[in-house]
Design an enzyme around this catalytic site. Structure first.
Site, mmCIF file in Angstrom:
data_model
loop_
_atom_site.group_PDB
_atom_site.id
_atom_site.type_symbol
_atom_site.label_atom_id
_atom_site.label_comp_id
_atom_site.label_asym_id
_atom_site.label_seq_id
_atom_site.Cartn_x
_atom_site.Cartn_y
_atom_site.Cartn_z
ATOM 1 N N CYS A 39 6.486 7.907 -4.366
ATOM 2 C CA CYS A 39 4.781 7.692 -5.167
ATOM 3 C C CYS A 39 4.275 8.817 -5.294
ATOM 4 O O CYS A 39 3.523 9.305 -5.973
ATOM 5 C CB CYS A 39 3.703 6.616 -4.087
ATOM 6 S SG CYS A 39 3.642 7.184 -2.740
ATOM 7 N N HIS A 95 -1.683 -0.497 -1.998
ATOM 8 C CA HIS A 95 -1.416 0.586 -3.132
ATOM 9 C C HIS A 95 -1.009 0.061 -4.231
ATOM 10 O O HIS A 95 -0.192 0.378 -4.610
ATOM 11 C CB HIS A 95 -0.328 1.600 -2.662
ATOM 12 C CG HIS A 95 -0.876 3.223 -3.666
ATOM 13 N ND1 HIS A 95 -1.896 2.647 -4.521
ATOM 14 C CD2 HIS A 95 -0.248 4.317 -3.744
ATOM 15 C CE1 HIS A 95 -1.985 4.416 -5.440
ATOM 16 N NE2 HIS A 95 -1.385 5.041 -4.624
ATOM 17 N N ASP A 118 8.895 7.281 1.108
ATOM 18 C CA ASP A 118 7.329 7.894 1.088
ATOM 19 C C ASP A 118 6.482 9.216 2.325
ATOM 20 O O ASP A 118 7.726 9.014 3.239
ATOM 21 C CB ASP A 118 6.252 6.729 0.759
ATOM 22 C CG ASP A 118 4.538 6.985 0.888
ATOM 23 O OD1 ASP A 118 4.352 8.551 0.333
ATOM 24 O OD2 ASP A 118 3.755 6.337 1.260
ATOM 25 N N ARG A 122 -10.688 4.175 -3.660
ATOM 26 C CA ARG A 122 -9.966 4.795 -2.463
ATOM 27 C C ARG A 122 -10.536 5.057 -1.249
ATOM 28 O O ARG A 122 -11.339 5.943 -1.029
ATOM 29 C CB ARG A 122 -8.652 6.026 -3.362
ATOM 30 C CG ARG A 122 -7.733 6.019 -1.623
ATOM 31 C CD ARG A 122 -7.090 7.761 -2.504
ATOM 32 N NE ARG A 122 -6.319 7.776 -3.240
ATOM 33 C CZ ARG A 122 -5.008 7.625 -3.467
ATOM 34 N NH1 ARG A 122 -4.879 8.949 -3.147
ATOM 35 N NH2 ARG A 122 -3.832 7.358 -4.359
ATOM 36 N N GLN A 178 0.179 1.772 -7.980
ATOM 37 C CA GLN A 178 1.340 1.958 -7.377
ATOM 38 C C GLN A 178 2.401 1.636 -8.039
ATOM 39 O O GLN A 178 3.629 1.875 -7.934
ATOM 40 C CB GLN A 178 1.775 3.240 -6.044
ATOM 41 C CG GLN A 178 2.619 3.890 -6.301
ATOM 42 C CD GLN A 178 2.759 5.206 -6.679
ATOM 43 O OE1 GLN A 178 1.976 5.865 -6.713
ATOM 44 N NE2 GLN A 178 4.160 5.373 -7.794
ATOM 45 N N ARG A 191 2.377 6.375 -13.513
ATOM 46 C CA ARG A 191 0.978 5.168 -12.910
ATOM 47 C C ARG A 191 -0.594 5.142 -14.479
ATOM 48 O O ARG A 191 -1.348 3.774 -14.606
ATOM 49 C CB ARG A 191 0.512 6.546 -12.117
ATOM 50 C CG ARG A 191 1.182 6.148 -10.868
ATOM 51 C CD ARG A 191 0.723 5.686 -10.403
ATOM 52 N NE ARG A 191 -0.182 5.394 -9.450
ATOM 53 C CZ ARG A 191 -1.410 5.345 -8.780
ATOM 54 N NH1 ARG A 191 -0.532 6.341 -8.291
ATOM 55 N NH2 ARG A 191 -2.697 5.118 -8.178
HETATM 56 N N1 CP Z 1 1.229 8.364 -5.913
HETATM 57 C C1 CP Z 1 -0.580 8.360 -5.549
HETATM 58 O O1 CP Z 1 -1.210 7.547 -5.292
HETATM 59 O O2 CP Z 1 -0.756 10.215 -5.533
HETATM 60 P P1 CP Z 1 -2.442 10.456 -5.538
HETATM 61 O O3 CP Z 1 -2.511 10.704 -3.669
HETATM 62 O O4 CP Z 1 -2.160 12.464 -5.750
HETATM 63 O O5 CP Z 1 -3.874 9.458 -6.329
HETATM 64 N N1 NVA Z 2 1.510 6.287 1.716
HETATM 65 C C1 NVA Z 2 0.756 7.644 1.492
HETATM 66 C C2 NVA Z 2 0.783 7.224 0.251
HETATM 67 C C3 NVA Z 2 -0.215 7.962 -0.470
HETATM 68 C C4 NVA Z 2 -0.310 8.137 -2.112
HETATM 69 C C5 NVA Z 2 -0.832 7.697 2.120
HETATM 70 O O1 NVA Z 2 -1.985 6.294 2.105
HETATM 71 O O2 NVA Z 2 -1.209 8.542 2.189
#
Ligand code: CP
Ligand code: NVA
Length: 303
Positions: free
Chosen positions: A262, A133, A224, A106, A136, A290
């Site tokens: 998400c 992502h 989101d 990540r 997701q 997930r």
């Molecule tokens: N939706 C998602 O990726 O959540 P987190 O940021 O908690 O991993």
């Molecule tokens: N768009 C959000 C998704 C979090 C899972 C971010 O990148 O913070």
């Protein structure tokens, strides 16, 4: 990049049938966990997870999913690994490949993910970048199908910031054959090259500034956060307030429409409590999925 290594980087890199096979594998494992728990298909395998940004769902779902299938995990963060001290991604890839069987990353810049995949000799999984992502979206498609059957031919409506999750939605619409309408302010539209790719592929994607137009008779409405990790607020809340998912907005969708997010949600900003806690919402199934979707991804990458 080692050609035979099965990376899970972005949905656009897959053919439709492979993505469907990975999703079906996740559904099969979910529906007969006792069988998979007994056979422990990932026994002896270790997943390294590198987090350069915070996470709740991604971390826990990968960790628990890996363990339920017999595997192990190692978690590294930028602050307590040599990545934060300037060791390159390429060198990190070479070293981790000697210890573990797959690496999830990540991070902010998608070029870091590409570099990791370039130099790793084990599968690399995209656990979110500023651009996409994909894990997701595998969970989101699984969730819609759990409640309403095949996504193909259905209409999804995104309202808010054209962010990383919206970009993966565009790729998912193209690969899983559903229509996607995105309502975003002019200055916060999804990635232009991903949109162009989708249109060139013949996908049914439209972008508008009007949330009611996007949501009109949709089968699923998605929101989101308005301020993603690393984003600056800088006027976004004011700009995005008309894109909030309210009961009124849901009234434009089909009567049996679903609401997805998400998570983490910012209640009262992109969605009101009456919707996220209301009859449309499948966000908790979405979060659970997930893990199921990622078991399919892990099994595919490691088999
Ligand atoms: N939706 C998602 O990726 O959540 P987190 O940021 O908690 O991993
Ligand atoms: N768009 C959000 C998704 C979090 C899972 C971010 O990148 O913070």
């Amino acid at each position: 990049m080692t050609e035979s290594v099965k990376h899970f980087l972005d949905l656009d890199k897959f053919d439709k049938s492979t993505l469907r096979d990975i999703l079906d594998l996740g559904v099969a494992i979910k529906s007969d966990l006792s069988l998979y728990a007994k056979s422990q298909p990932l026994s002896g395998k270790t997943l390294a997870m590198i987090f350069e940004k915070p996470s709740t769902r991604t971390r826990v779902s990968f960790e628990v999913g890996m363990r339920q299938l017999g595997g192990e995990v190692v978690v590294l963060s930028q602050s307590d690994s040599q990545l934060g001290q300037g060791e390159t991604i390429a060198d990190t890839a070479r070293v981790l490949s000697r210890f573990v069987d797959a690496i999830m990353l990540r991070t902010d810049d998608p070029r870091k993910l590409d570099e990791l995949a370039e130099y790793a000799t084990v599968p690399v999984i995209n656990g979110l970048t500023d651009l996409t992502h994909p894990c997701q979206l595998m969970a989101d498609v699984m969730t819609f199908e759990q409640h309403r059957g095949p996504v193909a031919g259905r209409t999804f409506a995104w309202t808010g910031d054209g962010n990383n999750v919206s970009n993966s939605f565009i790729q998912a619409a193209t690969k899983f054959d559903f229509s996607l309408r995105l309502a975003c302010p002019e200055s916060l539209r999804p990635d232009a090259s991903i949109l162009k790719w989708a249109v060139d592929c013949g996908a049914d994607i439209t972008v508008t500034a009007d949330p009611a137009e996007a949501v009109d008779q949709a089968d699923c409405v998605i929101a989101d956060t308005w301020v993603s990790m690393n984003d600056k607020e800088a006027g976004r809340v004011e700009l995005l307030t008309p894109y909030r998912v309210t009961e009124d907005l849901m009234g434009h969708a089909k009567d049996d429409a679903l609401f997805m997010h998400c998570l983490p949600a910012h209640r009262g900003e992109e969605v009101v409590n009456e919707v996220i806690d209301g009859r449309w919402s499948v966000v908790w199934d979405e979060a659970e999925n997930r893990m199921h979707a990622q078991k399919g991804i892990l099994h595919w990458c490691l088999s």
